[in-house]
Scaffold this motif. Structure first.
Motif, PDB file in Angstrom:
ATOM      1  N   GLU A   1      47.758  29.382  38.148  1.00 13.70           N
ATOM      2  CA  GLU A   1      47.764  30.639  38.608  1.00 13.70           C
ATOM      3  C   GLU A   1      48.973  31.504  37.825  1.00 13.70           C
ATOM      4  O   GLU A   1      49.521  30.795  36.991  1.00 13.70           O
ATOM      5  CB  GLU A   1      48.402  30.707  40.162  1.00 13.70           C
TER       6      GLU A   1
ATOM      7  N   ASN B   1      55.546  36.648  46.857  1.00 15.93           N
ATOM      8  CA  ASN B   1      55.005  35.913  45.862  1.00 15.93           C
ATOM      9  C   ASN B   1      53.755  36.494  45.487  1.00 15.93           C
ATOM     10  O   ASN B   1      52.703  36.133  46.072  1.00 15.93           O
ATOM     11  CB  ASN B   1      55.057  34.444  45.964  1.00 15.93           C
ATOM     12  N   LYS B   2      53.576  37.391  44.656  1.00 11.03           N
ATOM     13  CA  LYS B   2      52.184  38.091  43.974  1.00 11.03           C
ATOM     14  C   LYS B   2      51.867  37.102  43.094  1.00 11.03           C
ATOM     15  O   LYS B   2      52.102  37.297  41.750  1.00 11.03           O
ATOM     16  CB  LYS B   2      52.733  39.183  43.363  1.00 11.03           C
ATOM     17  N   THR B   3      50.631  36.170  43.532  1.00 10.05           N
ATOM     18  CA  THR B   3      50.127  35.409  42.647  1.00 10.05           C
ATOM     19  C   THR B   3      48.653  35.673  42.487  1.00 10.05           C
ATOM     20  O   THR B   3      48.048  36.182  43.447  1.00 10.05           O
ATOM     21  CB  THR B   3      50.134  33.744  42.887  1.00 10.05           C
TER      22      THR B   3
ATOM     23  N   ASP C   1      49.240  42.655  47.584  1.00  8.79           N
ATOM     24  CA  ASP C   1      50.355  42.256  47.238  1.00  8.79           C
ATOM     25  C   ASP C   1      51.866  42.810  47.418  1.00  8.79           C
ATOM     26  O   ASP C   1      52.772  42.337  47.547  1.00  8.79           O
ATOM     27  CB  ASP C   1      50.288  42.021  45.653  1.00  8.79           C
TER      28      ASP C   1
ATOM     29  N   CYS D   1      42.217  35.525  37.690  1.00  8.42           N
ATOM     30  CA  CYS D   1      42.663  36.362  36.614  1.00  8.42           C
ATOM     31  C   CYS D   1      41.602  36.534  35.756  1.00  8.42           C
ATOM     32  O   CYS D   1      41.352  37.630  35.092  1.00  8.42           O
ATOM     33  CB  CYS D   1      43.672  35.591  35.865  1.00  8.42           C
TER      34      CYS D   1
ATOM     35  N   LYS E   1      53.282  41.057  49.922  1.00  9.70           N
ATOM     36  CA  LYS E   1      53.729  39.550  49.576  1.00  9.70           C
ATOM     37  C   LYS E   1      55.038  39.660  48.906  1.00  9.70           C
ATOM     38  O   LYS E   1      55.086  40.425  48.090  1.00  9.70           O
ATOM     39  CB  LYS E   1      52.756  38.871  49.024  1.00  9.70           C
TER      40      LYS E   1
ATOM     41  N   ARG F   1      54.051  32.101  32.785  1.00 15.01           N
ATOM     42  CA  ARG F   1      52.878  32.589  33.558  1.00 15.01           C
ATOM     43  C   ARG F   1      53.133  33.845  34.261  1.00 15.01           C
ATOM     44  O   ARG F   1      52.531  34.306  35.360  1.00 15.01           O
ATOM     45  CB  ARG F   1      52.560  31.443  34.705  1.00 15.01           C
ATOM     46  N   LYS F   2      54.189  34.341  33.858  1.00 18.01           N
ATOM     47  CA  LYS F   2      54.620  35.611  34.394  1.00 18.01           C
ATOM     48  C   LYS F   2      53.883  37.102  33.708  1.00 18.01           C
ATOM     49  O   LYS F   2      54.308  37.067  32.711  1.00 18.01           O
ATOM     50  CB  LYS F   2      56.058  35.845  34.738  1.00 18.01           C
TER      51      LYS F   2
ATOM     52  N   ILE G   1      51.653  34.775  37.893  1.00 18.38           N
ATOM     53  CA  ILE G   1      52.562  35.712  38.829  1.00 18.38           C
ATOM     54  C   ILE G   1      52.832  37.114  38.329  1.00 18.38           C
ATOM     55  O   ILE G   1      53.056  37.323  37.205  1.00 18.38           O
ATOM     56  CB  ILE G   1      54.054  34.913  39.033  1.00 18.38           C
TER      57      ILE G   1
END
Length: 301
Positions: free
Chosen positions: A11, A89-91, A84, A97, A87, A172-173, A13
């Motif tokens: 995933e 945590n926005k994943t 999001d 994606c 939330k 992964r950000k 972020i």
């Protein structure tokens, strides 16, 4: 290779538009309202063109397809952005994606070509009025729309085919609110300079070619309008002004995102919001407010 990528990075972020919860609550209301207006406006335009027999002509057939494209394009990233805001945590999953990137470029690329088709329609109507009905027949209209969707698909799948084979093994950000190719490529665990040039060139060439064709079409139109009678020139110029306004709003952000990236975070986010959310909202507003036949069709309801 895709399975390996997903097992390492499952995933991504999103860092989102801001960190303040109060401002996010405000943006939640704003973007929810804008998205609702976008959906209703574009759906209304499509249904109006279908229902009103006076609008059963090439120009409005293409306009209905533009509204449908805007409807789909605005739904690629905006619903995810809105949820999001609720939330911490926005994943988004790896597959999610990839889907965002595919459909974003599919509908975005297709819309670029569709705007060219609409300019061609106006060119034939104004510069070759006696041949308009024979050139812009039903088969030609369907071919033009199909061409825009096919080019959008090829443009999108050609980039996604490369990205899904790349190694994502660490970072992964994403400092954004949705997945886009220039941002995702920066997370690849290898030297990405050549890839960035190729992917930006892919989008850049499509945008540049479409922009050049649009400039040529509207240049011919404006030259022709200058030699027409005052009444005919006024009507033609009014119609073209709406088209040109949409073109500027659509291609302006694209140029800065893909052709001339500024690498300034807040500017990139502003352009992304304008491109993904505001433009699909403005298209039906511009065509509805500036088009007399659309306004008359609304009165006939």
């Amino acid at each position: 290779m895709e399975e390996v990528n997903q097992s390492v990075v499952s995933e991504f972020i999103f860092l989102g538009l801001c960190d303040s919860w109060n401002f996010q609550a405000f943006l939640l209301v704003v973007f929810s309202s804008l998205y609702l207006i976008t959906i209703l406006g574009n759906v209304f335009t499509v249904l109006l063109v279908i229902a009103d027999l006076h609008l059963h002509c090439p120009m409005y057939f293409l306009l209905a397809n533009l509204s449908f494209s805007d409807l789909c394009f605005s739904s690629v990233a905006t619903p995810k952005l809105i949820t999001d805001f609720l939330k911490e945590n926005k994943t988004i999953s790896f597959r999610g994606c990839m889907c965002q990137m595919f459909f974003g470029h599919f509908f975005g690329g297709g819309e670029m070509v569709l705007l060219v088709m609409m300019a061609y329609d106006r060119y034939v109507a104004i510069c070759k009025p006696l041949h308009y009905s024979s050139i812009m027949n039903t088969k030609m209209c369907i071919r033009l729309v199909m061409t825009s969707w096919i080019i959008g698909f090829v443009h999108s799948i050609s980039q996604l085919a490369i990205i899904t084979q790349l190694p994502f093994c660490g970072p992964r950000k994403l400092d954004s609110f949705f997945c886009d190719i220039p941002l995702v490529i920066k997370l690849v665990c290898m030297d990405t300079y050549i890839l960035e040039v190729l992917t930006n060139a892919n989008s850049g060439v499509l945008a540049t070619v479409c922009c050049i064709l649009l400039l040529i079409s509207y240049s011919y139109i404006l030259l022709t309008v200058c030699h027409q009678s005052k009444g005919g020139a006024s009507k033609a110029l009014s119609t073209c002004t709406a088209h040109i306004t949409v073109v500027v709003l659509f291609f302006g952000p694209c140029i800065f995102i893909y052709l001339c990236p500024l690498s300034i975070t807040w500017v990139d986010k502003f352009l992304a919001v304008f491109y993904a959310i505001i433009t699909p909202l403005l298209n039906p507003v511009i065509y509805t407010l500036r088009n007399k036949e659309i306004r008359n069709a609304i009165k006939r309801l």
